[in-house]
Motif scaffolding. Structure first.
Motif, PDB file in Angstrom:
ATOM      1  N   LEU A 127       0.812  -1.220   0.000  1.00 37.80           N
ATOM      2  CA  LEU A 127       0.000   0.000   0.000  1.00 37.80           C
ATOM      3  C   LEU A 127       0.846   1.271   0.000  1.00 37.80           C
ATOM      4  CD1 LEU A 127      -2.697  -1.112   2.551  1.00 37.80           C
ATOM      5  CD2 LEU A 127      -3.173  -0.429   0.200  1.00 37.80           C
ATOM      6  N   SER A 128       2.118   1.145   0.352  1.00 39.14           N
ATOM      7  CA  SER A 128       2.984   2.329   0.349  1.00 39.14           C
ATOM      8  C   SER A 128       3.244   2.829  -1.061  1.00 39.14           C
ATOM      9  CB  SER A 128       4.311   2.011   1.039  1.00 39.14           C
ATOM     10  OG  SER A 128       5.089   1.107   0.274  1.00 39.14           O
ATOM     11  N   ASP A 129       2.953   1.975  -2.058  1.00 41.78           N
ATOM     12  CA  ASP A 129       3.070   2.395  -3.455  1.00 41.78           C
ATOM     13  C   ASP A 129       1.817   3.176  -3.846  1.00 41.78           C
ATOM     14  OD1 ASP A 129       2.986   2.275  -6.454  1.00 41.78           O
ATOM     15  OD2 ASP A 129       4.761   1.011  -6.166  1.00 41.78           O
ATOM     16  N   ASP A 130       1.993   4.319  -4.464  1.00 43.83           N
ATOM     17  CA  ASP A 130       0.854   5.178  -4.826  1.00 43.83           C
ATOM     18  C   ASP A 130      -0.127   4.504  -5.789  1.00 43.83           C
ATOM     19  OD1 ASP A 130       1.835   7.191  -3.239  1.00 43.83           O
ATOM     20  OD2 ASP A 130       2.791   8.301  -4.886  1.00 43.83           O
ATOM     21  N   ALA A 131       0.325   3.446  -6.487  1.00 41.42           N
ATOM     22  CA  ALA A 131      -0.546   2.777  -7.454  1.00 41.42           C
ATOM     23  C   ALA A 131      -1.592   1.893  -6.788  1.00 41.42           C
ATOM     24  CB  ALA A 131       0.294   1.929  -8.408  1.00 41.42           C
ATOM     25  N   VAL A 132      -1.409   1.570  -5.488  1.00 39.90           N
ATOM     26  CA  VAL A 132      -2.211   0.534  -4.826  1.00 39.90           C
ATOM     27  C   VAL A 132      -3.259   1.136  -3.900  1.00 39.90           C
ATOM     28  CG1 VAL A 132      -2.119  -1.539  -3.381  1.00 39.90           C
ATOM     29  CG2 VAL A 132      -0.224  -1.026  -4.940  1.00 39.90           C
ATOM     30  N   GLU A 133      -4.493   0.608  -3.996  1.00 38.35           N
ATOM     31  CA  GLU A 133      -5.581   0.949  -3.077  1.00 38.35           C
ATOM     32  C   GLU A 133      -6.252  -0.346  -2.609  1.00 38.35           C
ATOM     33  OE1 GLU A 133      -6.588   3.795  -1.855  1.00 38.35           O
ATOM     34  OE2 GLU A 133      -5.707   5.325  -3.170  1.00 38.35           O
TER      35      GLU A 133
END
Length: 356
Positions: free
Chosen positions: A196-202
């Protein structure tokens, strides 16, 4: 993480998060979505006879499943009905099974009753299951271990992620490219936060999981398939291995073969699972009855929602076999109104599995 929780298969499950169902759906199609699917049953089969023993319970080729590969399978009963659908992976020294949450205890009992003493069944109650799905899933996960970028659809590996050995398959339930990750429970929270720390992931909840799988023509056990439907009625002929059919080298040998195999040869079933697209904006839900132009009842909807990517109502249904023709117009009864729908080929939205 702020999920709105609902009861599902004996668990509390997040139906949606802060984004809401529609935005979660679109985010998964465009970027990457993270699903907590730890309610699914995870099992291992150990022993030299494991593949042959499991093959006697499914119409699928297990003995020739290469190491490092996964396959979709079906537990059938003596009436040819479907007890569950599952994923089977050959990890070389054991078979790894993922079964549906609502069928977990039944499946374990079924295996225990039918496996020989030479095969050991191990329950993996101490493992969580995360699914990372969407066109950016490979880029995100390969930041934790570049090995996963070289995997193709239905590959499976043991690989270290975030400092922990995980079981990873390149597969999923959204129609998008992506991965399913079996991780020891005590490390699941940290792995989820790393992703989740990746901006692409929700985070994505059950609501969008349902609309994603429905747009891509994937069955939900208990709705679209159950113990009263055969694989042929369910339009799952592709899931029956060719060498388990009547002209195959290991024909039959699974529960209900005497019913299922003649249905394949004779194309003789009274009803078929089909896809439907609505012509209005109103979604048509599970249980809606279907009629022809002369107001004769011809079937029932088993799954239905508004497809955010397709931009119109999508549904699966069982209808009389003679009606199961692409382009046929039918009418769904919703709150006393008959809404027109058209029989369409599935998937409604193209599947984008990565095949190399």
């Amino acid at each position: 993480m702020g999920g709105k929780m609902v009861p599902f298969a004996g668990y509390d499950m997040p139906v949606q998060y802060a984004l809401g169902v529609r935005k979660e759906h679109i985010h998964c199609r465009e970027h990457a979505g993270l699903f907590d699917v730890s309610h699914m049953g995870q099992l291992r089969l150990h022993g030299a006879d494991a593949a042959a023993a499991l093959e006697s319970l499914v119409p699928v080729d297990i003995q020739d499943l290469p190491a490092g590969k996964q396959r979709y399978a079906l537990f059938t009963n003596e009436q040819g009905g479907l007890m569950d659908d599952l994923m089977v992976t050959n990890f070389g020294d054991h078979l790894f099974l993922v079964v549906n949450a609502a069928c977990k205890e039944q499946d374990i009992a079924h295996l225990e009753a039918n496996l020989p003493a030479s095969v050991e069944l191990e329950r993996l109650d101490d493992r969580a299951l995360l699914a990372l799905q969407g066109p950016e899933a490979a880029v995100v996960l390969s930041k934790l271990n570049p090995v996963v970028a070289d995997m193709v659809f239905m590959d499976a590996v043991k690989v270290e992620l975030n400092g922990v050995e995980c079981l990873v398959s390149r597969s999923g339930y959204t129609g998008e490219d992506g991965y399913e990750i079996s991780v020891p429970s005590e490390h699941a929270d940290a792995l989820a936060r790393a992703l989740l720390s990746d901006d692409a992931v929700e985070w994505i909840g059950l609501g969008a999981r349902d609309s994603l799988r429905l747009e891509c023509g994937l069955c939900l056990y208990g709705n679209d398939i159950d113990t009263t439907t055969t694989p042929v009625e369910a339009s799952l002929l592709w899931a029956i291995s060719k060498n388990r059919r009547l002209d195959g080298e290991r024909a039959g040998g699974f529960p209900g073969a005497d019913i299922i195999l003649p249905q394949i040869v004779n194309k003789d079933v009274n009803r078929k699972r089909i896809g439907l697209l609505g012509q209005s904006k109103a979604p048509v839900r599970e249980g809606s009855e279907l009629f022809d132009a002369d107001d004769n009842k011809i079937g029932v909807v088993t799954s239905g929602t508004f497809g955010p990517t397709k931009g119109m109502p999508v549904a699966m249904a069982y209808v009389n076999a003679e009606v199961a023709v692409i382009g046929t117009e039918v009418f769904a009864e919703v709150r006393g109104k008959k809404l027109p729908m058209t029989v369409e080929k599935m998937p409604f939205v193209p599947q984008r599995y990565y095949r190399g």
